[in-house]
Design a protein around this motif. Sequence first.
Motif, mmCIF file in Angstrom:
data_model
loop_
_atom_site.group_PDB
_atom_site.id
_atom_site.type_symbol
_atom_site.label_atom_id
_atom_site.label_comp_id
_atom_site.label_asym_id
_atom_site.label_seq_id
_atom_site.Cartn_x
_atom_site.Cartn_y
_atom_site.Cartn_z
ATOM 1 N N GLY A 223 0.806 -1.309 -0.052
ATOM 2 C CA GLY A 223 0.096 0.112 0.138
ATOM 3 C C GLY A 223 0.877 1.286 0.085
ATOM 4 O O GLY A 223 1.929 1.244 -0.282
ATOM 5 N N PRO A 224 0.320 2.391 0.389
ATOM 6 C CA PRO A 224 0.764 3.626 0.276
ATOM 7 C C PRO A 224 2.193 3.883 1.130
ATOM 8 O O PRO A 224 2.979 4.406 0.647
ATOM 9 C CB PRO A 224 -0.254 4.581 0.518
ATOM 10 C CG PRO A 224 -1.263 3.855 1.409
ATOM 11 C CD PRO A 224 -1.240 2.386 0.705
ATOM 12 N N PRO B 64 -6.581 1.891 2.901
ATOM 13 C CA PRO B 64 -7.041 1.559 1.315
ATOM 14 C C PRO B 64 -6.734 0.318 0.929
ATOM 15 O O PRO B 64 -5.556 -0.316 1.375
ATOM 16 C CB PRO B 64 -6.368 2.736 0.564
ATOM 17 C CG PRO B 64 -5.412 3.252 1.368
ATOM 18 C CD PRO B 64 -5.453 2.815 2.876
ATOM 19 N N LYS C 173 -4.675 -2.458 -0.861
ATOM 20 C CA LYS C 173 -3.125 -2.121 -1.013
ATOM 21 C C LYS C 173 -3.125 -2.405 -2.786
ATOM 22 O O LYS C 173 -2.294 -1.511 -3.235
ATOM 23 C CB LYS C 173 -2.552 -3.087 -0.539
ATOM 24 C CG LYS C 173 -2.571 -3.117 1.034
ATOM 25 C CD LYS C 173 -1.541 -4.316 1.599
ATOM 26 C CE LYS C 173 -1.230 -4.120 3.219
ATOM 27 N NZ LYS C 173 -0.578 -5.331 3.701
ATOM 28 N N THR D 245 -5.372 -1.856 -5.085
ATOM 29 C CA THR D 245 -5.999 -0.859 -5.832
ATOM 30 C C THR D 245 -4.985 0.417 -5.753
ATOM 31 O O THR D 245 -4.826 1.011 -6.897
ATOM 32 C CB THR D 245 -7.468 -0.520 -5.038
ATOM 33 O OG1 THR D 245 -8.123 -1.811 -5.389
ATOM 34 C CG2 THR D 245 -8.070 0.350 -5.907
ATOM 35 N N TRP D 246 -4.590 0.675 -4.525
ATOM 36 C CA TRP D 246 -3.839 1.825 -4.733
ATOM 37 C C TRP D 246 -2.513 1.723 -5.412
ATOM 38 O O TRP D 246 -2.237 2.446 -6.155
ATOM 39 C CB TRP D 246 -3.389 2.082 -3.048
ATOM 40 C CG TRP D 246 -2.738 3.512 -2.686
ATOM 41 C CD1 TRP D 246 -3.486 4.645 -2.455
ATOM 42 C CD2 TRP D 246 -1.569 3.928 -2.769
ATOM 43 N NE1 TRP D 246 -2.604 5.767 -2.287
ATOM 44 C CE2 TRP D 246 -1.488 5.189 -2.560
ATOM 45 C CE3 TRP D 246 -0.319 3.272 -3.435
ATOM 46 C CZ2 TRP D 246 -0.477 5.991 -2.583
ATOM 47 C CZ3 TRP D 246 0.728 4.033 -3.516
ATOM 48 C CH2 TRP D 246 0.977 5.496 -3.118
ATOM 49 N N ASP E 45 -2.975 1.807 -9.156
ATOM 50 C CA ASP E 45 -3.535 3.109 -9.469
ATOM 51 C C ASP E 45 -2.144 3.807 -9.829
ATOM 52 O O ASP E 45 -1.884 4.614 -10.549
ATOM 53 C CB ASP E 45 -4.505 3.786 -8.483
ATOM 54 C CG ASP E 45 -5.822 3.251 -8.861
ATOM 55 O OD1 ASP E 45 -6.046 2.327 -9.755
ATOM 56 O OD2 ASP E 45 -6.727 3.783 -7.978
ATOM 57 N N SER F 91 -6.030 10.453 -6.726
ATOM 58 C CA SER F 91 -5.101 9.442 -7.202
ATOM 59 C C SER F 91 -3.794 10.481 -7.731
ATOM 60 O O SER F 91 -2.711 9.928 -7.428
ATOM 61 C CB SER F 91 -5.511 8.459 -8.184
ATOM 62 O OG SER F 91 -6.371 7.502 -7.650
ATOM 63 N N GLU G 107 -2.047 12.103 -4.815
ATOM 64 C CA GLU G 107 -1.204 11.337 -4.107
ATOM 65 C C GLU G 107 0.152 10.878 -4.828
ATOM 66 O O GLU G 107 1.281 10.674 -4.432
ATOM 67 C CB GLU G 107 -1.852 9.986 -3.609
ATOM 68 C CG GLU G 107 -2.761 10.370 -2.538
ATOM 69 C CD GLU G 107 -3.447 9.007 -2.075
ATOM 70 O OE1 GLU G 107 -3.893 7.982 -2.932
ATOM 71 O OE2 GLU G 107 -4.236 8.877 -1.117
ATOM 72 N N TYR G 108 -0.090 10.708 -6.112
ATOM 73 C CA TYR G 108 1.028 10.234 -6.990
ATOM 74 C C TYR G 108 2.073 11.338 -6.931
ATOM 75 O O TYR G 108 3.208 11.054 -6.793
ATOM 76 C CB TYR G 108 0.742 9.831 -8.263
ATOM 77 C CG TYR G 108 1.707 9.957 -9.287
ATOM 78 C CD1 TYR G 108 2.551 8.695 -9.411
ATOM 79 C CD2 TYR G 108 2.372 10.784 -10.109
ATOM 80 C CE1 TYR G 108 3.629 8.548 -10.227
ATOM 81 C CE2 TYR G 108 3.370 10.897 -10.981
ATOM 82 C CZ TYR G 108 3.976 9.475 -11.233
ATOM 83 O OH TYR G 108 5.128 9.445 -11.705
#
Length: 210
Positions: free
Chosen positions: A29-30, A115, A117, A119-120, A123, A187, A190-191
């Motif tokens: 994840g993030p 969120p 893991k 999917t994040w 993306d 998204s 965050e990127y």
Amino acid sequence: MPLEEFEIEIQSTANEINKLVASGFYGQGPDWVKAWYGLSLDWSDTDPEYVVYPPKSIDLLLKQAESQLEMFNLATFVVGTRLACDADLDPKLREFAAEFLLGNFSPPKARPGRPSKQTWGRDFIVINAMSYLEMSRKGPMTQNNSRTSNRDHDTTASEIVEAAIGRSKLPNLNRVQIEKIWARSRSRSEYNETRMLRDFYLLDEANDIE
């Protein structure tokens, strides 16, 4: 677009995608992704590759591994890649691995409300691939851009990413799904925040990597 140029763009984008998948970005994840850049982790130039790091990053990684599951997983990932290649291991990482294998402590519990893991990470990888093409080519990014584009060809970045994903270790996504991910402001935000960590690392020439 000439077929040869199209082929080169697909393969180079697939390589970008696979590099992040190999770094654990899809399955984690993030916190993992941000720590990868924030701690200046990278891959060695050897074959096979293993994770390299500035010595100053180890204390922070292990401190976070005490309370954050993703950081614990990242620490074990770093150890595993180096042990698999018989690379030198920082004494603190060696002690961490030994104490865990001896059953002297357990991994921290996952924090609630995190969120997905995959999917994040998915993306992030898709946005990175689209951004890579945005910087390296002149064509339109999406189908909507293509309809109004006055550029010299109409092959979209989203079509190239779709083809590249088909050659990568990322599960298949079609053009429409890719464009929806690219359009999500959260998204993208965050990127961009995470990329700032990466850019800081690339500019930090004082890092001594081991």
